[in-house]
Design a protein around this motif. Sequence first.
Motif, PDB file in Angstrom:
ATOM      1  N   ALA A 104      13.181  11.648 -20.418  1.00 10.62           N
ATOM      2  CA  ALA A 104      12.120  11.111 -21.152  1.00 10.62           C
ATOM      3  C   ALA A 104      11.917   9.815 -20.794  1.00 10.62           C
ATOM      4  CB  ALA A 104      12.097  11.646 -22.478  1.00 10.62           C
ATOM      5  N   TYR A 105      13.025   8.797 -21.012  1.00  9.53           N
ATOM      6  CA  TYR A 105      12.896   7.425 -20.889  1.00  9.53           C
ATOM      7  C   TYR A 105      12.384   7.006 -19.736  1.00  9.53           C
ATOM      8  CZ  TYR A 105      14.656   2.714 -20.959  1.00  9.53           C
ATOM      9  OH  TYR A 105      14.697   1.287 -20.507  1.00  9.53           O
ATOM     10  N   TYR A 106      13.265   7.384 -18.759  1.00  9.28           N
ATOM     11  CA  TYR A 106      12.893   6.644 -17.322  1.00  9.28           C
ATOM     12  C   TYR A 106      11.390   7.404 -16.710  1.00  9.28           C
ATOM     13  CZ  TYR A 106      17.506   4.638 -17.040  1.00  9.28           C
ATOM     14  OH  TYR A 106      18.333   3.901 -17.154  1.00  9.28           O
ATOM     15  N   GLY A 107      11.180   8.729 -17.293  1.00  7.11           N
ATOM     16  CA  GLY A 107       9.804   9.224 -16.847  1.00  7.11           C
ATOM     17  C   GLY A 107       8.846   8.290 -17.448  1.00  7.11           C
ATOM     18  N   ALA A 108       9.023   7.689 -18.605  1.00  6.39           N
ATOM     19  CA  ALA A 108       7.750   6.851 -19.496  1.00  6.39           C
ATOM     20  C   ALA A 108       7.952   5.510 -18.897  1.00  6.39           C
ATOM     21  CB  ALA A 108       8.154   7.160 -20.860  1.00  6.39           C
ATOM     22  N   PHE A 109       9.235   4.795 -19.144  1.00  4.25           N
ATOM     23  CA  PHE A 109       9.289   3.267 -19.046  1.00  4.25           C
ATOM     24  C   PHE A 109       9.374   3.099 -17.539  1.00  4.25           C
ATOM     25  CE2 PHE A 109      10.517   3.772 -23.205  1.00  4.25           C
ATOM     26  CZ  PHE A 109       9.967   2.762 -23.959  1.00  4.25           C
ATOM     27  N   ILE A 110       9.669   3.505 -16.598  1.00 10.55           N
ATOM     28  CA  ILE A 110       9.514   3.112 -15.248  1.00 10.55           C
ATOM     29  C   ILE A 110       8.000   3.043 -14.679  1.00 10.55           C
ATOM     30  CG2 ILE A 110       9.817   3.987 -12.567  1.00 10.55           C
ATOM     31  CD1 ILE A 110      12.235   2.529 -13.899  1.00 10.55           C
ATOM     32  N   TRP A 111       7.531   3.987 -15.489  1.00 12.99           N
ATOM     33  CA  TRP A 111       5.717   4.424 -15.115  1.00 12.99           C
ATOM     34  C   TRP A 111       4.804   3.341 -15.962  1.00 12.99           C
ATOM     35  CZ3 TRP A 111       4.239   5.640 -10.416  1.00 12.99           C
ATOM     36  CH2 TRP A 111       4.999   6.366  -9.421  1.00 12.99           C
ATOM     37  N   GLY A 140       1.112  -1.155   0.070  1.00  8.28           N
ATOM     38  CA  GLY A 140      -0.050   0.054  -0.004  1.00  8.28           C
ATOM     39  C   GLY A 140       0.703   1.256  -0.038  1.00  8.28           C
ATOM     40  N   ILE A 141       2.036   1.156  -0.714  1.00 12.37           N
ATOM     41  CA  ILE A 141       2.811   2.338  -0.601  1.00 12.37           C
ATOM     42  C   ILE A 141       2.021   3.635  -1.534  1.00 12.37           C
ATOM     43  CG2 ILE A 141       4.814   1.278  -0.440  1.00 12.37           C
ATOM     44  CD1 ILE A 141       5.593   1.448  -3.255  1.00 12.37           C
ATOM     45  N   THR A 142       2.355   4.856  -1.083  1.00 13.65           N
ATOM     46  CA  THR A 142       1.809   5.871  -1.938  1.00 13.65           C
ATOM     47  C   THR A 142       2.496   6.218  -3.136  1.00 13.65           C
ATOM     48  OG1 THR A 142       3.330   7.417  -0.759  1.00 13.65           O
ATOM     49  CG2 THR A 142       1.165   6.767   0.300  1.00 13.65           C
ATOM     50  N   ALA A 143       1.989   6.768  -4.010  1.00 20.44           N
ATOM     51  CA  ALA A 143       2.766   7.466  -5.370  1.00 20.44           C
ATOM     52  C   ALA A 143       4.120   8.169  -5.084  1.00 20.44           C
ATOM     53  CB  ALA A 143       1.709   8.120  -6.176  1.00 20.44           C
ATOM     54  N   GLY A 144       4.165   8.843  -3.921  1.00 28.57           N
ATOM     55  CA  GLY A 144       5.276   9.536  -3.648  1.00 28.57           C
ATOM     56  C   GLY A 144       6.316   8.701  -3.035  1.00 28.57           C
ATOM     57  N   GLU A 145       6.170   7.654  -2.553  1.00 27.22           N
ATOM     58  CA  GLU A 145       6.877   6.769  -1.931  1.00 27.22           C
ATOM     59  C   GLU A 145       7.416   5.717  -3.197  1.00 27.22           C
ATOM     60  OE1 GLU A 145       5.510   5.551   2.759  1.00 27.22           O
ATOM     61  OE2 GLU A 145       4.629   4.878   0.895  1.00 27.22           O
ATOM     62  N   ALA A 146       6.505   5.377  -4.043  1.00 25.10           N
ATOM     63  CA  ALA A 146       7.061   4.697  -4.971  1.00 25.10           C
ATOM     64  C   ALA A 146       7.970   5.599  -6.059  1.00 25.10           C
ATOM     65  CB  ALA A 146       5.750   4.364  -6.143  1.00 25.10           C
ATOM     66  N   GLY A 147       7.703   6.799  -6.078  1.00 26.02           N
ATOM     67  CA  GLY A 147       8.589   7.797  -6.972  1.00 26.02           C
ATOM     68  C   GLY A 147      10.001   7.707  -6.291  1.00 26.02           C
ATOM     69  N   LEU A 148      10.035   7.811  -4.915  1.00 21.04           N
ATOM     70  CA  LEU A 148      11.239   7.963  -4.244  1.00 21.04           C
ATOM     71  C   LEU A 148      11.941   6.575  -4.227  1.00 21.04           C
ATOM     72  CD1 LEU A 148      12.883   9.693  -1.902  1.00 21.04           C
ATOM     73  CD2 LEU A 148      11.804   8.732  -0.503  1.00 21.04           C
ATOM     74  N   ILE A 149      11.459   5.365  -4.469  1.00 22.86           N
ATOM     75  CA  ILE A 149      12.173   4.138  -4.643  1.00 22.86           C
ATOM     76  C   ILE A 149      12.831   4.180  -5.745  1.00 22.86           C
ATOM     77  CG2 ILE A 149      11.878   1.639  -4.901  1.00 22.86           C
ATOM     78  CD1 ILE A 149       9.491   1.737  -3.044  1.00 22.86           C
ATOM     79  N   ALA A 150      12.205   4.650  -6.878  1.00 23.99           N
ATOM     80  CA  ALA A 150      12.663   4.673  -8.210  1.00 23.99           C
ATOM     81  C   ALA A 150      13.878   5.743  -8.285  1.00 23.99           C
ATOM     82  CB  ALA A 150      11.736   4.940  -9.257  1.00 23.99           C
ATOM     83  N   SER A 151      13.483   6.874  -7.564  1.00 21.67           N
ATOM     84  CA  SER A 151      14.658   7.978  -7.846  1.00 21.67           C
ATOM     85  C   SER A 151      15.911   7.851  -7.044  1.00 21.67           C
ATOM     86  CB  SER A 151      13.906   9.342  -7.469  1.00 21.67           C
ATOM     87  OG  SER A 151      12.787   9.816  -8.359  1.00 21.67           O
ATOM     88  N   ILE A 152      15.819   7.086  -5.872  1.00 22.31           N
ATOM     89  CA  ILE A 152      17.104   6.966  -5.092  1.00 22.31           C
ATOM     90  C   ILE A 152      18.126   6.146  -5.782  1.00 22.31           C
ATOM     91  CG2 ILE A 152      16.325   5.006  -3.826  1.00 22.31           C
ATOM     92  CD1 ILE A 152      17.972   7.957  -2.100  1.00 22.31           C
ATOM     93  N   GLY A 153      17.758   5.192  -6.545  1.00 17.49           N
ATOM     94  CA  GLY A 153      18.565   4.562  -7.373  1.00 17.49           C
ATOM     95  C   GLY A 153      19.077   5.309  -8.321  1.00 17.49           C
ATOM     96  N   PHE A 154      18.423   6.058  -8.851  1.00 15.07           N
ATOM     97  CA  PHE A 154      18.988   7.034  -9.809  1.00 15.07           C
ATOM     98  C   PHE A 154      19.931   8.116  -9.336  1.00 15.07           C
ATOM     99  CE2 PHE A 154      15.044   5.773 -12.117  1.00 15.07           C
ATOM    100  CZ  PHE A 154      15.729   4.785 -13.064  1.00 15.07           C
ATOM    101  N   VAL A 210      14.768  13.141 -10.951  1.00 13.50           N
ATOM    102  CA  VAL A 210      13.533  13.953 -11.171  1.00 13.50           C
ATOM    103  C   VAL A 210      12.485  13.494 -11.923  1.00 13.50           C
ATOM    104  CG1 VAL A 210      12.807  16.449 -12.192  1.00 13.50           C
ATOM    105  CG2 VAL A 210      15.229  16.053 -11.419  1.00 13.50           C
ATOM    106  N   ALA A 211      12.718  12.794 -12.809  1.00 15.99           N
ATOM    107  CA  ALA A 211      11.341  12.306 -13.761  1.00 15.99           C
ATOM    108  C   ALA A 211      10.665  11.540 -12.885  1.00 15.99           C
ATOM    109  CB  ALA A 211      11.956  11.753 -15.060  1.00 15.99           C
ATOM    110  N   PRO A 212      10.938  10.336 -12.282  1.00  8.78           N
ATOM    111  CA  PRO A 212       9.979   9.550 -11.456  1.00  8.78           C
ATOM    112  C   PRO A 212       9.433  10.164 -10.509  1.00  8.78           C
ATOM    113  CG  PRO A 212      12.134   8.556 -11.771  1.00  8.78           C
ATOM    114  CD  PRO A 212      12.412   9.670 -12.238  1.00  8.78           C
ATOM    115  N   LEU A 213       9.858  11.451  -9.874  1.00 12.74           N
ATOM    116  CA  LEU A 213       8.986  12.247  -8.923  1.00 12.74           C
ATOM    117  C   LEU A 213       8.163  13.053  -9.472  1.00 12.74           C
ATOM    118  CD1 LEU A 213      12.505  13.088  -6.570  1.00 12.74           C
ATOM    119  CD2 LEU A 213      10.427  11.378  -6.414  1.00 12.74           C
TER     120      LEU A 213
END
Length: 463
Positions: A293-300, A58-72, A417-420
């Motif tokens: 553009a790539y990570y903004g699109a394909f991660i999501w 039940g993670i939020t959209a913000g937490e999901a974006g943080l998981i993606a962005s911290i790796g980047f 920035v993009a996943p956030l």
Amino acid sequence: MSVTPGGSESSLSQRLDALPFTKKHAKLLTGSGLGWALDAMDVGLISFIIAALTAHWGITAGEAGLIASIGFFGMAIGASLGGLLADRFGRRQVFAITLLVYGAATGASALVGGIAALLVLRFLVGLGLGAELPVASTYVSEFAPARIRGRLIVILEAFWAVGWTAAAIIGYFVVPSSEDGWRWAFALGAIPAVYAFIVRWALPESPRWLAGRGRTGEAERIVADFEASAGSVTVPDPERAEAPAVAAAPAAGAPAVAPVAVVAGSRLAGLWSREFRGRTLSIWVVWFCVNFAYYGAFIWIPSILVDAGFSLVRSFGFTLIITLAQLPGYAVAAWLIEKWGRRPTLSLFLVGSAASAVVFGTVHTEAAIIGAGMALSFFNLGAWGALYAVTPEIYPTSVRATGAGWAAGVGRIASIVAPLLVPVMLAGVGTAFTFAVFAAFFVIAAAATWGLVDRRGESLDDR
């Protein structure tokens, strides 16, 4: 002229460029490519795992974006440091260490019990992953004969599609299989930790780097091994005869001219010298825009499809089909890059990516979503292949990994920035406008491409 193994009639650079494609080239390309594929598998898995954690934790959209962005964020640091370290300590050493770091951290991610621990490990994964990709492309480019160098780097990048397809298969069959399916997916990502040791001992160091560090004896032996693998290099075949002649150089193993830089500070400053500042600015803009553009699109994409009403399994299935279109994209880019050149090929695929992004953001039926997604995958990954081919070529050997690493590092800022931003954009302005923004970034990247130098068929600069 005839060149025999160990001959001294030409420089190491000329001898490397004169070689045909040998079994040793194939081994080096495959060895580096498998590492690349495993990297892609790790990056690809996180998009499926985020969708699964949203359902199970039940993670939020913000937490999901943080998981993606911290790796980047880790990738941005890793890419910048990895290039500097590769120019200082060698390509192969850094390549192996980065595989070990991110493979171990990915495996450990299978054991986490909360968001905090996962974020720490994703950062460590990013450190290793960010350093590996620019180092690997630099490494392969320094072995590749000039007439096919771009094509080999695009083929190397094509291993990304293999890894991403593996991630899609794991995402489709393993992640949804149980509540702990995402843990098993992470466990499979630990494979690179074992593979790192194979890379460390099985592949040679770059002879161009060795010669630049004064280790000419080692460089000579490696080049001689490649020449022996070819039998001998005699009168060039017709294809080789089309390659431009290179200027005479000093005896084998000796650098043709003094290196541009020898310490970390001067390497960084050298990227912004009068000779290189224009191409550095251009390549940084391209990397930033393509990453956004790539990570903004394909991660999501998996999460976007779930939000559109498709089941988790169905959205993963669509993503798998879309991913398969990467392979023909790489194949066409690999052919065009030696026929048209680097800049025309890269700009064409970026414009195609822009058009595909606009269409993907506006369609709603299953067939249209898959078709537009496949087009986006085809053009975008073809562009990535061309980008990785051109980046190491625009710098001399003494700053090549540093230049490639910092370009990738700047690009990773956009991938942070993009996943956030994407969940905010999707909620605020919708899918169509969000993908129109991605298209605008692709267009800017296509324009910036023309500020680069095109070294199709030319020998690398060994300063």
